[in-house]
Design a protein around this motif. Sequence first.
Motif, short mmCIF file in Angstrom:
data_model
loop_
_atom_site.label_atom_id
_atom_site.label_comp_id
_atom_site.label_asym_id
_atom_site.label_seq_id
_atom_site.Cartn_x
_atom_site.Cartn_y
_atom_site.Cartn_z
N HIS A 65 0.86 -1.19 0.00
CA HIS A 65 0.00 0.00 0.00
C HIS A 65 0.89 1.24 0.00
O HIS A 65 2.08 1.16 0.29
N HIS A 67 1.60 3.91 1.71
CA HIS A 67 2.10 4.74 2.81
C HIS A 67 3.62 4.91 2.72
O HIS A 67 4.31 4.00 2.24
N HIS A 70 6.33 2.36 3.32
CA HIS A 70 6.33 1.15 2.48
C HIS A 70 6.79 1.43 1.05
O HIS A 70 7.20 0.51 0.35
N HIS A 121 -7.15 -1.40 5.79
CA HIS A 121 -6.20 -0.37 6.24
C HIS A 121 -6.19 0.76 5.22
O HIS A 121 -6.25 1.94 5.56
N ASP A 140 0.55 -3.73 6.22
CA ASP A 140 -0.06 -3.25 7.47
C ASP A 140 -1.40 -3.92 7.76
O ASP A 140 -2.10 -3.52 8.69
ZN LIG Z 1 0.12 1.78 6.38
#
Ligand SMILES: [Zn+2]
Length: 261
Positions: A65, A67, A70, A121, A140
């Motif tokens: 994902h 974020h 990451h 998430h 996550d």
């Molecule tokens: Zn995250």
Amino acid sequence: MEIAPKIYSLPAGRGEFMGLFPPNVYLVAGRRAALIDAGYGDPEAVGSRLDFIRNFSLAYILITHAHPDHIGGAEEFRRATGAVILAHPEESVSRAEGKLEDGQVLDLEGAKIRVVHTPGHTRGHLCFLAEEAGVLFTGDHILGLGTTVIRPHQGDMGEYMESLRKLLDLPLKLIAPGHGPVVRQPQAKVRELLQHREERERQVLDCLRRGIGDIPGMVREIYPELDGRLIPMAREQVLAHLMKLVKEGRAEEKDGGYHIV
Ligand SMILES: [Zn+2]
């Protein structure tokens, strides 16, 4: 470190990470290799991972994902190796050259990776299953320790719980999370996380039944001993549960509060 045959956890820097467990980056090797997530983009962390990655023929950089902890290093790894960045269409990952969808299988010639869409998430969150080894990379969606934050306007509690249930059918031997230690009893972990959310939902419903319909009041009931710094996060989690209940027609929002239906 080799966590399963031909599956490595790569040394990672802390970057600007303030929490207990910095992001994990993994590499799955067949004749071609895939990186799972990219950690932060700070030169030191990227450099130490690149030294290791250069031993393999890196084909893909797979993103759980979008974020920053990451994807931060993704562009550096792409430039250094020519590998292709792949993510779910609902995640905005710059430089992503291809889109992944649920059920798709990537063949690394000696290892296969199945894409598992696990919204919750974030909307486009993906887990990746290394099929032969039974290792699930969970980003996550599942953490080594602790519970995932579901931000009400970024994620969705109902989808999150559904995405946990989806994992109960997979043949898992090991969970390799985006933060924290590997999990050696995957199904027990998934069930424990589901029970935890179901218990919270019961507590939220119980508050509503007793006429406690404001979020600060509910947080005081449900988390009586909570450290003050964690209250904003607890409020978000309660809101995420309330939004799930409203969506399911089990609660409603009116007159500035929430009520049972
Ligand atoms: Zn995250």
